[in-house]
Structures are given as structure tokens and as C-alpha cells.
Design a protein around this motif. Structure first.
Motif, PDB file in Angstrom:
ATOM      1  N   GLY A  61       0.834  -1.195   0.000  1.00 14.93           N
ATOM      2  CA  GLY A  61       0.000   0.000   0.000  1.00 14.93           C
ATOM      3  C   GLY A  61       0.869   1.245   0.000  1.00 14.93           C
ATOM      4  N   ASP A  62       0.403   2.272  -0.736  1.00 18.91           N
ATOM      5  CA  ASP A  62       1.201   3.504  -0.807  1.00 18.91           C
ATOM      6  C   ASP A  62       0.631   4.601   0.091  1.00 18.91           C
ATOM      7  OD1 ASP A  62      -1.074   4.158  -2.116  1.00 18.91           O
ATOM      8  OD2 ASP A  62      -0.170   4.398  -4.097  1.00 18.91           O
ATOM      9  N   GLY A  63      -0.409   4.264   0.881  1.00 21.51           N
ATOM     10  CA  GLY A  63      -0.943   5.244   1.820  1.00 21.51           C
ATOM     11  C   GLY A  63      -1.829   6.292   1.201  1.00 21.51           C
ATOM     12  N   THR A  64      -2.188   6.126  -0.070  1.00 24.35           N
ATOM     13  CA  THR A  64      -3.044   7.100  -0.745  1.00 24.35           C
ATOM     14  C   THR A  64      -4.494   6.639  -0.664  1.00 24.35           C
ATOM     15  OG1 THR A  64      -1.266   7.662  -2.263  1.00 24.35           O
ATOM     16  CG2 THR A  64      -3.497   8.317  -2.895  1.00 24.35           C
ATOM     17  N   TYR A  65      -5.352   7.566  -0.209  1.00 24.77           N
ATOM     18  CA  TYR A  65      -6.777   7.251  -0.099  1.00 24.77           C
ATOM     19  C   TYR A  65      -7.540   8.199  -1.020  1.00 24.77           C
ATOM     20  CZ  TYR A  65      -4.992   5.342   4.295  1.00 24.77           C
ATOM     21  OH  TYR A  65      -4.265   4.672   5.231  1.00 24.77           O
ATOM     22  N   TYR A  66      -8.382   7.647  -1.872  1.00 21.34           N
ATOM     23  CA  TYR A  66      -9.177   8.478  -2.765  1.00 21.34           C
ATOM     24  C   TYR A  66     -10.576   8.690  -2.178  1.00 21.34           C
ATOM     25  CZ  TYR A  66      -5.250   7.842  -5.852  1.00 21.34           C
ATOM     26  OH  TYR A  66      -3.988   7.849  -6.373  1.00 21.34           O
ATOM     27  N   SER A  67     -11.302   9.631  -2.765  1.00 23.33           N
ATOM     28  CA  SER A  67     -12.513  10.161  -2.113  1.00 23.33           C
ATOM     29  C   SER A  67     -13.552   9.089  -1.798  1.00 23.33           C
ATOM     30  CB  SER A  67     -13.142  11.254  -2.983  1.00 23.33           C
ATOM     31  OG  SER A  67     -13.487  10.732  -4.257  1.00 23.33           O
ATOM     32  N   GLN A  68     -13.716   8.111  -2.676  1.00 21.01           N
ATOM     33  CA  GLN A  68     -14.730   7.081  -2.443  1.00 21.01           C
ATOM     34  C   GLN A  68     -14.216   5.925  -1.600  1.00 21.01           C
ATOM     35  OE1 GLN A  68     -17.925   7.493  -3.366  1.00 21.01           O
ATOM     36  NE2 GLN A  68     -17.290   9.503  -4.122  1.00 21.01           N
ATOM     37  N   TRP A  69     -12.939   5.950  -1.250  1.00 17.91           N
ATOM     38  CA  TRP A  69     -12.362   4.833  -0.503  1.00 17.91           C
ATOM     39  C   TRP A  69     -12.483   5.020   1.003  1.00 17.91           C
ATOM     40  CZ3 TRP A  69      -7.021   3.415  -3.147  1.00 17.91           C
ATOM     41  CH2 TRP A  69      -7.252   3.150  -4.496  1.00 17.91           C
ATOM     42  N   GLY A  70     -12.691   6.220   1.448  1.00 17.07           N
ATOM     43  CA  GLY A  70     -12.646   6.477   2.888  1.00 17.07           C
ATOM     44  C   GLY A  70     -11.222   6.305   3.393  1.00 17.07           C
ATOM     45  N   LEU A 102     -11.465   1.243  -7.062  1.00 15.79           N
ATOM     46  CA  LEU A 102     -10.828   1.735  -8.282  1.00 15.79           C
ATOM     47  C   LEU A 102     -10.653   3.242  -8.191  1.00 15.79           C
ATOM     48  CD1 LEU A 102     -12.866  -0.184 -11.031  1.00 15.79           C
ATOM     49  CD2 LEU A 102     -10.693  -0.843 -10.014  1.00 15.79           C
ATOM     50  N   ALA A 103      -9.623   3.721  -8.912  1.00 13.49           N
ATOM     51  CA  ALA A 103      -9.420   5.170  -9.013  1.00 13.49           C
ATOM     52  C   ALA A 103      -8.775   5.491 -10.354  1.00 13.49           C
ATOM     53  CB  ALA A 103      -8.551   5.680  -7.870  1.00 13.49           C
ATOM     54  N   LEU A 104      -9.142   6.640 -10.908  1.00 16.38           N
ATOM     55  CA  LEU A 104      -8.556   7.157 -12.144  1.00 16.38           C
ATOM     56  C   LEU A 104      -7.889   8.482 -11.817  1.00 16.38           C
ATOM     57  CD1 LEU A 104      -8.244   7.067 -15.281  1.00 16.38           C
ATOM     58  CD2 LEU A 104     -10.412   8.328 -15.399  1.00 16.38           C
ATOM     59  N   VAL A 105      -6.565   8.596 -12.102  1.00 15.28           N
ATOM     60  CA  VAL A 105      -5.814   9.821 -11.809  1.00 15.28           C
ATOM     61  C   VAL A 105      -5.065  10.251 -13.051  1.00 15.28           C
ATOM     62  CG1 VAL A 105      -5.581   9.270  -9.363  1.00 15.28           C
ATOM     63  CG2 VAL A 105      -3.834   8.510 -10.953  1.00 15.28           C
ATOM     64  N   ASN A 106      -4.727  11.537 -13.117  1.00 22.23           N
ATOM     65  CA  ASN A 106      -3.968  12.028 -14.278  1.00 22.23           C
ATOM     66  C   ASN A 106      -2.473  12.010 -13.966  1.00 22.23           C
ATOM     67  OD1 ASN A 106      -3.543  14.214 -12.610  1.00 22.23           O
ATOM     68  ND2 ASN A 106      -5.024  15.548 -13.644  1.00 22.23           N
ATOM     69  N   SER A 107      -1.708  12.547 -14.893  1.00 19.46           N
ATOM     70  CA  SER A 107      -0.247  12.502 -14.733  1.00 19.46           C
ATOM     71  C   SER A 107       0.233  13.380 -13.581  1.00 19.46           C
ATOM     72  CB  SER A 107       0.429  12.935 -16.040  1.00 19.46           C
ATOM     73  OG  SER A 107      -0.004  14.249 -16.411  1.00 19.46           O
ATOM     74  N   ASN A 108      -0.604  14.291 -13.130  1.00 15.58           N
ATOM     75  CA  ASN A 108      -0.244  15.140 -11.987  1.00 15.58           C
ATOM     76  C   ASN A 108      -0.709  14.540 -10.657  1.00 15.58           C
ATOM     77  OD1 ASN A 108       0.889  17.123 -13.684  1.00 15.58           O
ATOM     78  ND2 ASN A 108      -1.147  18.030 -14.041  1.00 15.58           N
ATOM     79  N   ASP A 109      -1.133  13.273 -10.691  1.00 14.25           N
ATOM     80  CA  ASP A 109      -1.617  12.544  -9.511  1.00 14.25           C
ATOM     81  C   ASP A 109      -2.874  13.183  -8.924  1.00 14.25           C
ATOM     82  OD1 ASP A 109      -1.466  10.362  -7.864  1.00 14.25           O
ATOM     83  OD2 ASP A 109      -0.286  11.370  -6.330  1.00 14.25           O
ATOM     84  N   GLU A 110      -3.700  13.787  -9.793  1.00  5.88           N
ATOM     85  CA  GLU A 110      -4.968  14.363  -9.365  1.00  5.88           C
ATOM     86  C   GLU A 110      -6.101  13.367  -9.627  1.00  5.88           C
ATOM     87  OE1 GLU A 110      -3.989  19.061 -10.365  1.00  5.88           O
ATOM     88  OE2 GLU A 110      -5.001  17.796 -11.852  1.00  5.88           O
ATOM     89  N   GLU A 111      -6.936  13.156  -8.620  1.00 13.68           N
ATOM     90  CA  GLU A 111      -8.039  12.198  -8.766  1.00 13.68           C
ATOM     91  C   GLU A 111      -9.092  12.741  -9.728  1.00 13.68           C
ATOM     92  OE1 GLU A 111     -11.785  10.373  -6.190  1.00 13.68           O
ATOM     93  OE2 GLU A 111     -10.071  11.233  -5.122  1.00 13.68           O
ATOM     94  N   ALA A 113     -11.692  10.309 -10.799  1.00 13.89           N
ATOM     95  CA  ALA A 113     -12.876   9.534 -10.396  1.00 13.89           C
ATOM     96  C   ALA A 113     -12.419   8.372  -9.537  1.00 13.89           C
ATOM     97  CB  ALA A 113     -13.646   9.033 -11.616  1.00 13.89           C
ATOM     98  N   SER A 114     -13.312   7.909  -8.660  1.00 13.30           N
ATOM     99  CA  SER A 114     -13.014   6.728  -7.854  1.00 13.30           C
ATOM    100  C   SER A 114     -14.316   6.001  -7.556  1.00 13.30           C
ATOM    101  CB  SER A 114     -12.307   7.104  -6.555  1.00 13.30           C
ATOM    102  OG  SER A 114     -13.126   7.944  -5.760  1.00 13.30           O
ATOM    103  N   SER A 115     -14.187   4.738  -7.199  1.00 14.71           N
ATOM    104  CA  SER A 115     -15.367   3.916  -6.956  1.00 14.71           C
ATOM    105  C   SER A 115     -15.033   2.850  -5.933  1.00 14.71           C
ATOM    106  CB  SER A 115     -15.845   3.274  -8.268  1.00 14.71           C
ATOM    107  OG  SER A 115     -16.932   2.415  -8.033  1.00 14.71           O
ATOM    108  N   ALA A 116     -15.993   2.528  -5.065  1.00 21.84           N
ATOM    109  CA  ALA A 116     -15.795   1.478  -4.059  1.00 21.84           C
ATOM    110  C   ALA A 116     -17.144   1.090  -3.483  1.00 21.84           C
ATOM    111  CB  ALA A 116     -14.867   1.944  -2.955  1.00 21.84           C
ATOM    112  N   PHE A 117     -17.429  -0.203  -3.395  1.00 27.47           N
ATOM    113  CA  PHE A 117     -18.612  -0.691  -2.693  1.00 27.47           C
ATOM    114  C   PHE A 117     -18.298  -0.800  -1.217  1.00 27.47           C
ATOM    115  CE2 PHE A 117     -20.438  -1.873  -6.755  1.00 27.47           C
ATOM    116  CZ  PHE A 117     -21.798  -1.793  -6.513  1.00 27.47           C
TER     117      PHE A 117
END
Length: 652
Positions: A61-70, A102-111, A113-117
Motif C-alpha cells: 500500500g502507498d498510503g493514498t486514499y481516494y474520495s470514495q475509498w474512505g 478503483l481510481a482514475l488519476v492524471n499525470s499530476n496525480d490528481e483524482e 474519479a473513484s469507486s468502491a462498494f
């Protein structure tokens, strides 16, 4: 030498562990952003990996949490791609049941979209529009440490490429909620996409649709060219339902039971339980063919894709809605198609009355009555929409009711329903008697003494003054009797002794007199009622000597002691003459109670007990009463004799 040998063995075993698939701790090659797997997009911008081509086992794990992941992130693998000509992508991950993020980020590491059940699933999908052609993007697949690990998975990358060959296709479901498409429905006749040539074969990944597919569906078209190369394309199928539901509803009755409102459930009005019912068997038209049982659908609200909303234009009804109410029943399906019907909801008030009351204290007035008001004793009773009336089982009280009285507090609603509770009404009397005196004469007895046991002669009594306890109770049961009849029992006399209730005692101070008091004496006359209220005034009492003369006939004009000269007269209802019966006296007792109490014996000529308006009684308590001629008892009279009292009739 042994240390070198041991070290060599350890290095060899470690080497074997790293080489063994079962023992080595393998980290996926795309464990980090820097080592992201390059997705080789096909000619149409799609990528379909082999089954279980990728794995997340051993990922870090890289310690990065995206908006839908909590705050749940622990195992991540990375993918990268360059955006194709289309700006819309669909990313699908399929694996064993687990938490998939799941998460989709651009080359600048900006989120982007993200998804998680929030619960384990077998697949997860992410859709995004707005890619810029030629720019690089990253896909992160993450599996939290909680629960079962996802392990190996398949990754599908579909690019929706709208071409001249295919346009969004609208598929309308049929009455059963089903629909089907063919490739020819989606592609132009002269189209060679996603592969060209007569040897290109094409097939749809999904061709049948139902109500679960309502809305946009991205359908993959697979084409296999002459060389066996597979090509993929994605087109859009929009599934719609244009068939409105049918509705069946009924008129109902709604009852208000809490005195406020009633809420109607739409499903109690709209018929939604569908089924088949059978008719009564009927003979077939052909003789001998037996009977047929006809079946028909029960009327109900239904839809080819199911009804998602049952509603009424009004569901809450209050006391203002009593009677018939026209309401619109409405059903809506998944696609927003609707059907309506007018129904009648008749509202009734069926609230049962509830009686709540508080105890009360009432006071006798100058007229001797106390009236209890039911409304003042209401402790929060309820009785539905139209209100209620209160009453008491007994509301008028007099001196017979002094103290605590158990009374029913009654609530009656507009429908005649009754409820009651028992309360205590305490009746008190705080008014003092009115005392007006009058002169009186009393005689000393044979011993020259007088004890005033009954001071009534010193009081000028009103004709309606109550002294003895009445046998019949006052008040009214049930409530509502004619009160004026009771009120007429009390006059408005003045200048005489009376009380608003019942006079219980008359006495004087002093009480005892001797021959030294012969003549006129001023005494204090006291009058008290049943509640202990008392008043006093001055009175004139003339003391007369005992009359020793013997009369042939005496009448008891008062109740009292046989030897008291203040109860005998020589006439029926006459004045007291200050003597007692002697040996030649004929004694008459009528409507009085006389106690015979002496230490010796007394002889009289005759005793006549006569029935009067009040009880007649002779009680021989102590001593001997001798009668020379006869003992006569006429009518309802009482003769009592104790063990130490003796009655003897002597006839010569």
C-alpha cells in the motif's frame, strides 16, 4: 570452518525460497505508480485482458486514499494508458468476491474519479468522460486488507467510439419486460467496424436485455479478422420502457382512533397482490362434455418492469375530513410511466372516549347544599373529533355526605359512547350555626339537682332546623335529577336557630344546678353542628322546684330519664309540670324513648305504650318497675329489659 558452512547453507535455502513459486514472497511488477502496467490499447481503443491475467497478492500500500475509498487502502497495483480519440471510457475489474476499489488519476496525480462498494463484490466498474486524447492517465486497483483478498483478476478497458457505423440504439422493452438486439440493428449495412473484409465475423457480448438494464448499456462488439486477430468495439444501447402500468384500486373506510388523524397506506387502497382466481364451474355447451373451470387474473396494479411507487394524493386525514374524500391513486414504474385512478376514502371517527379526572373538595353553602361541577374536575379526558360532555353520577351534596364520597366522573362523546373513572369528592362544612335563644323553665329533680342534658328548649328553633340524622341521603343519583325539588326543602327563615347542615348538640355553661339556683339564671347556650362548627349566645333559664304532687295521669312529652321531671306533662303534648309518675299514675308513652334507671323500685298504676309518629320505646335498664293494674302495648312499640332491669305486673 563450521561457520562458513552454515552461512553457505542459509544462502542456498534463501535462494530456493525466492525461486519457488510456493515459497517466494512475490510482489506484483506493477506494485507502484512508477512500475505501472502499460495498457496496450487496440486499434479501437479497447483492451480485454486474459482471464485472471493480473494479481494483487503481495501488493503493498502507498498510503493514498481516494474520495470514495474512505480510510481503507492497503494493497494497490497500477496501470497506465494514453487516451484514445474518444473521451469516454469504461473500466471493469472482475475477480473473486472481495472489497474492490478503483481510481482514475492524471499525470499530476490528481483524482478524476473513484469507486468502491461498502461490501464484498465480484466486480467493480468505473466510468468517466472528459479524457484528453494523447494524454497519459493511471488506473489504481486496490484491495483493502479487511476480509478476503481478491487475488487474481481480469481487467477490461473499453473505449466508447462513436463512428459512422454505429449510433446510440434505443431498445424498447416489450410487455413482458424483455428486449433483444442483433448486430444488424446496431451497424450500418456497409460498415466494416470493428474489423474489415468479408472474412470478418462479428458477435455481440450481450444481445438480450430486461428491466435490470434500463438506461445506458455499453455493449462490446467482437470482430475476428481473416488472420484470426480479434478486434473490439463498444457501442451504446439505451434500454427504455414506454409501457405505462395498469392500476386497480378500491374505495376504503379509514377510522380515526386517536381523536386526531389517521394515515392511510397506499397499498391498502391500490390492489397490488396479483394472482389468478377461478370462476364457478359451468357446464360445457356440448352435452356430456363435463364442466369447465374458467380462470381469470385478479384485478391489480402491475407493470412489465415492476412498480416502484404507490402513492395517494392525500394519505393523512384529520377530523376536518370526516365523510367522503375523493383521492387520486397513482402508480409509477422504473421509467417514470404512471397510471392514476380516482377513489373514495370515507373517514369515520371511532375514537373511544377516555375519562381522566381529579379529586375535588366542595363546601356546603348557607342553604346546606354543595354542588360539584364536572367540568372543573376534568383531568384531560379525550373523546375524538366532536368533543365530549362531562357529568357526575352525583353532583349535589348535603350534610349526609360530609367527608369523602366515591363518585363516577363520566365522559360522553357525540356518538353516545361512555367512559368513566372514580374520583373522590370531599364535602366539608365550615359555616357556624345561627343561634337564637328563648327563655325556658326546667325543674329540679327529687334530690334537688338538675343537670341540663338537653338544652334544646333554650334555643328558638327554625321549623326546618335539622337535628336528628336523616334516614335518607341527600344528593342525586344519577346526575341530572330535578335539583329544584331538593332546594325547596330549605326555607329562608330568620330570627331562629338553625344550621346549613345538621345540628348535633345543644349544651349550656353551666350545666348543673341546685336549689340555690332557683329562679332566673343567665347561661351561655352553645350549638354545634356535625363538622364541629359551633356558636353561642346568652339565654335565660328559670329553675323551678320539684313538684312532689302525684298526678293520676302523666304523658312523656320528651325523650329522657323516667326520673327526670322535665319530660312529663299531665296532657298529651302539653307543657312540662315538674313531677314524675307515682303509685296512682297511669303512664302514657307515645312517640318518645324513655329509659328506666333507678337503684330501687318504683310502682305505678298502669303503663300504656302507644304507637306515634316517632318510635315509642321503654327501656328497663336497671331497677324494678312494678305495675299494679296492666301493661298495654298498642301498635309498633318497643319494650326492652336488661338483665339487671325488672318489670313486674301485679294484679289483685
Amino acid at each position: 570452518m563450521r561457520r562458513v558452512y552454515a552461512k553457505t547453507i542459509f544462502i542456498f535455502l534463501a535462494f530456493l525460497m525466492l525461486k519457488s513459486p510456493a515459497l517466494a514472497f512475490q510482489i506484483p511488477s506493477n506494485d507502484t505508480r512508477q512500475s505501472a502496467f502499460q495498457i496496450p490499447l487496440g486499434p479501437n481503443g479497447n483492451f480485454f485482458s486474459k482471464g485472471d491475467q493480473f494479481s494483487i497478492s503481495g501488493a503493498s500500500g502507498d498510503g493514498t486514499y481516494y474520495s470514495q475509498w474512505g480510510s481503507r487502502a492497503s494493497r494497490s497495483v497500477w496501470f497506465k494508458f494514453k487516451a484514445p480519440a474518444s473521451d469516454k471510457i469504461i473500466i471493469t475489474v472482475e475477480g473473486q468476491e472481495s472489497y474492490i476499489q478503483l481510481a482514475l488519476v492524471n499525470s499530476n496525480d490528481e483524482e478524476l474519479a473513484s469507486s468502491a462498494f461498502g461490501y464484498p463484490v465480484n466486480s467493480e466498474q468505473l466510468m468517466y468522460s472528459g479524457l484528453r486524447e494523447g494524454e497519459e492517465y493511471f488506473i489504481v486497483v486496490d484491495n483493502p486488507i479487511e476480509g478476503k483478498a481478491m487475488g487474481q483478476f481480469t481487467l477490461n478497458f473499453q473505449n466508447y467510439l462513436l463512428t459512422t457505423c454505429t449510433q446510440p440504439y434505443v431498445l424498447a422493452l416489450d410487455k413482458d419486460g424483455n428486449g433483444r438486439i442483433e448486430i444488424d440493428d446496431l451497424l450500418n449495412a456497409d460498415c466494416y467496424w470493428p474489423c474489415a473484409g468479408v472474412e470478418c465475423s462479428r458477435e455481440l457480448k450481450k444481445s438480450t436485455f430486461d428491466c435490470d438494464d434500463l438506461g445506458e448499456n455499453y455493449v462490446t462488439i467482437k470482430g475476428v479478422g481473416a488472420s484470426g486477430t480479434a478486434y473490439y468495439g463498444t457501442t451504446l444501447v439505451k434500454v427504455v420502457d414506454n409501457i405505462p402500468p395498469t392500476i386497480a384500486a378500491r374505495n376504503i373506510r379509514a377510522n380515526i382512533t386517536d381523536g386526531s388523524s389517521v394515515k392511510v397506506d397506499p397499498k391498502n387502497v391500490i390492489l397490488w397482490r396479483c394472482g389468478v382466481i377461478g370462476s364457478i364451474p359451468s357446464p360445457d355447451p356440448v352435452p356430456g362434455a363435463g364442466e369447465s373451470l374458467f380462470f381469470q387474473d385478479a384485478p391489480c396494479a402491475k407493470d412489465n418492469c415492476g412498480i416502484v411507487l404507490y402513492e395517494l394524493s392525500k394519505t393523512t386525514f384529520t377530523c376536518d375530513d370526516l365523510g367522503e374524500n375523493e383521492v387520486t391513486a397513482r402508480v409509477v414504474d422504473k421509467s417514470g410511466n404512471e397510471a392514476t385512478k380516482k377513489v373514495i376514502i370515507t373517514v369515520y371517527d371511532m375514537t373511544a372516549p377516555v375519562a381522566r379526572a381529579i379529586n375535588a373538595t366542595v363546601y356546603l353553602g348557607a342553604d346546606g347544599l354543595a354542588k360539584a361541577e364536572a367540568d372543573l374536575m376534568d383531568g384531560g379526558s379525550t373523546a375524538g373529533c366532536a368533543g365530549y360532555e362531562t357529568s357526575l353520577s352525583k353532583s349535589i351534596f348535603d350534610y349526609n355526605d360530609l367527608g369523602e364520597n366515591k363518585v363516577a366522573f363520566i365522559v360522553r362523546d357525540d356518538r353516545g359512547n361512555l367512559a368513566s373513572t372514580i374520583i373522590e369528592i370531599t364535602v366539608k362544612d365550615t359555616l357556624k350555626p345561627v343561634v337564637i335563644s328563648q327563655p325556658a323553665r326546667m325543674y329540679l329533680d327529687a334530690t334537688g339537682k338538675l343537670e341540663v342534658r338537653d338544652a334544646i328548649p333554650l334555643a328558638k328553633l327554625c321549623s326546618d332546623a335539622v337535628i336528628a340524622v336523616r334516614e335518607n341521603g341527600g344528593g342525586f343519583e344519577p346526575d341530572g335529577s330535578k335539583e329544584n325539588v331538593f332546594f325547596e326543602m330549605f326555607s329562608k327563615q330568620g330570627g331562629c336557630t338553625k344550621d346549613n347542615a345538621q345540628i348535633s348538640e345543644f349544651w349550656t355553661e353551666p350545666r348543673e344546678f341546685t336549689s340555690a339556683n332557683l329562679g332566673e339564671n343567665e347561661v351561655e347556650l352553645f350549638v354545634s353542628d356535625m363538622s364541629g362548627n359551633y356558636s353561642s349566645t346568652k339565654a335565660k333559664l328559670t329553675i323551678l322546684p320539684f313538684n312532689s304532687f302525684c298526678k293520676n295521669e302523666l304523658w312523656a312529652v320528651k325523650s329522657g330519664d323516667w326520673n327526670d321531671p322535665n319530660i312529663w306533662s299531665d296532657k298529651e303534648n302539653g307543657d312540662v309540670i315538674g313531677m314524675v309518675p307515682c303509685e296512682k299514675t297511669t303512664v302514657n308513652i307515645k312517640g318518645q324513648k324513655v329509659d328506666f334507671l333507678t337503684e330501687g323500685e318504683i310502682t305505678v298504676n298502669t303503663v300504656n305504650l302507644l304507637e306515634g309518629s316517632d318510635p315509642t320505646e321503654l327501656n328497663i335498664q336497671m331497677g324494678s318497675l312494678k305495675i299494679k293494674q296492666a301493661m298495654s302495648q298498642k301498635g309498633n312499640v318497643t319494650l326492652k329489659q336488661s338483665q339487671i332491669g325488672k318489670l313486674e305486673v301485679i294484679k289483685k
